[in-house]
Design a protein around this motif. Structure first.
Motif, mmCIF file in Angstrom:
data_model
loop_
_atom_site.group_PDB
_atom_site.id
_atom_site.type_symbol
_atom_site.label_atom_id
_atom_site.label_comp_id
_atom_site.label_asym_id
_atom_site.label_seq_id
_atom_site.Cartn_x
_atom_site.Cartn_y
_atom_site.Cartn_z
ATOM 1 N N PRO A 17 0.903 -1.196 0.009
ATOM 2 C CA PRO A 17 0.137 0.059 0.063
ATOM 3 C C PRO A 17 0.824 1.269 -0.016
ATOM 4 C CG PRO A 17 -0.822 -1.472 1.727
ATOM 5 C CD PRO A 17 0.438 -2.125 1.082
ATOM 6 N N HIS A 18 2.218 1.204 0.408
ATOM 7 C CA HIS A 18 3.056 2.419 0.502
ATOM 8 C C HIS A 18 3.756 2.766 -0.859
ATOM 9 C CE1 HIS A 18 6.213 5.046 1.954
ATOM 10 N NE2 HIS A 18 7.091 4.141 1.472
ATOM 11 N N LEU A 19 3.738 1.833 -1.953
ATOM 12 C CA LEU A 19 4.262 1.809 -3.223
ATOM 13 C C LEU A 19 3.671 2.851 -3.944
ATOM 14 C CD1 LEU A 19 4.686 -1.857 -4.270
ATOM 15 C CD2 LEU A 19 6.254 -0.321 -3.230
ATOM 16 N N PRO A 20 2.562 3.393 -3.884
ATOM 17 C CA PRO A 20 2.017 4.488 -4.813
ATOM 18 C C PRO A 20 2.765 6.060 -4.425
ATOM 19 C CG PRO A 20 0.255 3.120 -4.417
ATOM 20 C CD PRO A 20 1.369 2.623 -3.686
ATOM 21 N N SER A 21 3.103 5.747 -3.372
ATOM 22 C CA SER A 21 3.604 7.244 -2.718
ATOM 23 C C SER A 21 4.932 7.628 -3.056
ATOM 24 C CB SER A 21 3.713 7.371 -1.213
ATOM 25 O OG SER A 21 4.513 6.291 -0.615
ATOM 26 N N LYS A 22 5.599 6.439 -3.684
ATOM 27 C CA LYS A 22 7.171 6.370 -4.064
ATOM 28 C C LYS A 22 7.372 6.951 -5.471
ATOM 29 C CE LYS A 22 10.228 3.840 -2.376
ATOM 30 N NZ LYS A 22 10.823 4.834 -1.380
ATOM 31 N N GLY A 23 6.166 7.221 -6.423
ATOM 32 C CA GLY A 23 6.234 7.755 -7.707
ATOM 33 C C GLY A 23 5.750 6.729 -8.817
ATOM 34 N N PHE A 24 5.830 7.055 -10.113
ATOM 35 C CA PHE A 24 5.097 6.606 -10.989
ATOM 36 C C PHE A 24 5.429 5.031 -11.198
ATOM 37 C CE2 PHE A 24 4.876 5.101 -15.514
ATOM 38 C CZ PHE A 24 3.460 5.210 -15.724
ATOM 39 N N LEU A 25 6.586 4.805 -11.318
ATOM 40 C CA LEU A 25 7.140 3.301 -11.486
ATOM 41 C C LEU A 25 6.732 2.368 -10.290
ATOM 42 C CD1 LEU A 25 10.674 3.584 -13.058
ATOM 43 C CD2 LEU A 25 8.429 3.217 -14.331
ATOM 44 N N GLN A 60 -0.004 -1.476 -8.982
ATOM 45 C CA GLN A 60 -1.277 -1.989 -9.997
ATOM 46 C C GLN A 60 -1.060 -3.428 -10.260
ATOM 47 O OE1 GLN A 60 -0.953 1.402 -12.643
ATOM 48 N NE2 GLN A 60 -2.327 2.782 -11.069
ATOM 49 N N HIS A 61 0.192 -3.602 -10.871
ATOM 50 C CA HIS A 61 0.455 -5.021 -11.370
ATOM 51 C C HIS A 61 0.302 -6.000 -10.192
ATOM 52 C CE1 HIS A 61 2.216 -8.233 -13.737
ATOM 53 N NE2 HIS A 61 3.272 -8.451 -12.536
ATOM 54 N N LEU A 62 0.829 -5.696 -9.030
ATOM 55 C CA LEU A 62 0.805 -6.808 -8.128
ATOM 56 C C LEU A 62 -0.901 -7.059 -7.613
ATOM 57 C CD1 LEU A 62 3.920 -5.363 -5.850
ATOM 58 C CD2 LEU A 62 3.754 -7.560 -7.040
ATOM 59 N N ILE A 63 -1.635 -6.020 -7.453
ATOM 60 C CA ILE A 63 -2.868 -6.117 -7.218
ATOM 61 C C ILE A 63 -3.758 -7.131 -8.303
ATOM 62 C CG2 ILE A 63 -4.906 -4.833 -6.651
ATOM 63 C CD1 ILE A 63 -2.971 -4.737 -4.397
ATOM 64 N N LYS A 64 -3.521 -6.633 -9.314
ATOM 65 C CA LYS A 64 -4.268 -7.461 -10.359
ATOM 66 C C LYS A 64 -3.480 -8.892 -10.530
ATOM 67 C CE LYS A 64 -4.675 -3.684 -13.830
ATOM 68 N NZ LYS A 64 -4.147 -3.067 -15.116
ATOM 69 N N GLU A 71 15.029 3.310 -2.505
ATOM 70 C CA GLU A 71 14.839 4.694 -3.141
ATOM 71 C C GLU A 71 14.810 4.697 -4.662
ATOM 72 O OE1 GLU A 71 14.775 7.763 -1.404
ATOM 73 O OE2 GLU A 71 14.346 6.332 0.218
ATOM 74 N N ASN A 72 15.060 3.669 -5.420
ATOM 75 C CA ASN A 72 15.221 3.725 -6.720
ATOM 76 C C ASN A 72 14.676 2.469 -7.193
ATOM 77 O OD1 ASN A 72 16.698 2.865 -9.417
ATOM 78 N ND2 ASN A 72 17.117 4.999 -9.285
ATOM 79 N N PHE A 73 13.676 2.720 -8.295
ATOM 80 C CA PHE A 73 12.854 1.589 -8.731
ATOM 81 C C PHE A 73 13.820 0.343 -9.230
ATOM 82 C CE2 PHE A 73 10.528 -0.603 -11.968
ATOM 83 C CZ PHE A 73 9.504 -1.147 -11.204
ATOM 84 N N PHE A 74 14.617 0.980 -10.284
ATOM 85 C CA PHE A 74 15.541 -0.094 -11.003
ATOM 86 C C PHE A 74 16.450 -0.705 -10.183
ATOM 87 C CE2 PHE A 74 14.347 3.140 -14.352
ATOM 88 C CZ PHE A 74 13.535 2.128 -15.245
ATOM 89 N N ARG A 75 16.970 0.087 -8.974
ATOM 90 C CA ARG A 75 17.863 -0.768 -7.970
ATOM 91 C C ARG A 75 17.099 -1.909 -7.493
ATOM 92 N NH1 ARG A 75 22.878 0.787 -7.169
ATOM 93 N NH2 ARG A 75 23.318 2.908 -7.824
ATOM 94 N N VAL A 76 15.602 -1.551 -6.756
ATOM 95 C CA VAL A 76 14.960 -2.376 -6.183
ATOM 96 C C VAL A 76 14.620 -3.510 -6.968
ATOM 97 C CG1 VAL A 76 12.604 -2.554 -4.979
ATOM 98 C CG2 VAL A 76 14.031 -0.562 -4.494
ATOM 99 N N SER A 77 14.031 -3.266 -8.181
ATOM 100 C CA SER A 77 13.387 -4.503 -9.021
ATOM 101 C C SER A 77 14.756 -5.149 -9.511
ATOM 102 C CB SER A 77 12.508 -3.692 -10.115
ATOM 103 O OG SER A 77 13.246 -2.868 -10.843
ATOM 104 N N TRP A 78 15.618 -4.915 -9.641
ATOM 105 C CA TRP A 78 16.764 -5.405 -10.767
ATOM 106 C C TRP A 78 18.055 -5.391 -10.090
ATOM 107 C CZ3 TRP A 78 20.702 -3.867 -14.212
ATOM 108 C CH2 TRP A 78 20.865 -4.874 -15.043
#
Length: 255
Positions: A74-82, A88-92, A183-190
């Motif tokens: 639930p906290h993710l949307p507050s961290k920016g567009f990506l 949204q993907h996780l919820i789906k 702090e950074n989507f690309f660092r977190v995800s990959w």
């Protein structure tokens, strides 16, 4: 002993350190199975756990860690567009977080009930570790509510509590650390994942970011991993002493 570790990325160990693997290497006589999956919520963990049992999985111990992603998603949307897109993907995909403490307690209790319905395995449940090493971070207040629910369930259902969350709080105490959390989507995800997997850079990432127990405010470095490993290991060692000295004070008093 046959030991199943089930849970989220803290169990999986591909981001940060793999403390479950460290435990397996230290005790090669134990049959350790790691069924952690990055990003899993309580709902997803319960689905996987039931599938494991339906396929005939049999264990003496089950070590369970979950709940962090129910707070995080639930906290993710507050961290920016990506991050919002990832939310949204996780919820789906059905990663529905348990938002209220009542929902969380129900889902966590279902996990314990599910294990007990299939097996006589002893259950070790882990409390949720620090989310952002700064105690003032808003998710940490809810995290402590979650951990109180976990401790309550453990007392009620006679599970063992590996209180890694409390140990992390005690370790950090008044130490100086940084306000850093995914702090950074690309660092977190990959990127962080591959740096940890290929180059074993968990501790150097922590140092670069001014962190003490984690690489990004959530996933563990070697010190944070040792806290989780030690909290679980003390219960498993107790079993060994019970097997060697059944009924003795040595077994009863070990920790």
């Amino acid at each position: 002993m046959r030991i199943l570790f089930i849970g989220d990325s803290i169990i999986r160990g591909t981001v940060g350190v793999d403390w479950v693997n460290d435990l397996a290497n230290a005790f090669p006589e134990w049959q350790i199975t790691n069924q952690g999956v990055n990003g899993d919520t309580l709902v997803k963990i319960n689905q996987r756990l039931e599938a494991i049992f339906q396929k005939g999985g049999s264990y003496d111990y089950i070590v369970f860690n979950g709940g962090a992603n129910d707070l995080l998603i639930p906290h993710l949307p507050s961290k920016g567009f990506l991050f919002k897109t990832a939310h949204q993907h996780l919820i789906k995909q059905g990663y529905a977080p348990r938002r209220s403490m009542r929902e969380f307690e129900e889902a966590y209790s279902q996990t314990v009930d599910l294990i007990r319905s299939y097996t006589n395995a002893r259950i070790i449940i882990l409390t949720v570790g620090r989310m952002n090493e700064m105690p003032s971070f808003h998710l940490n207040e809810k995290r402590e509510e979650v951990n109180e629910v976990i401790r309550k369930i453990a007392r009620r259902d006679q599970c063992m509590v590996a209180d890694a969350g409390k140990r992390m709080d005690e370790y950090l105490g008044n130490k100086e650390t940084k306000d850093y959390f995914l702090e950074n989507f690309f660092r977190v995800s990959w990127l962080d994942r591959w740096q940890c997997a290929l180059f074993k850079r968990a501790d150097s990432l922590s140092e670069e970011r001014g962190l003490l127990l984690t690489i990004d405010g959530l996933h563990l470095n070697s010190i944070g991993g040792a806290i989780f490993r030690d909290e679980v290991e003390k219960y498993l060692r107790r079993v060994l002493k019970e097997q060697i000295y059944p009924g003795s004070s040595l077994a009863r008093n070990s920790s």
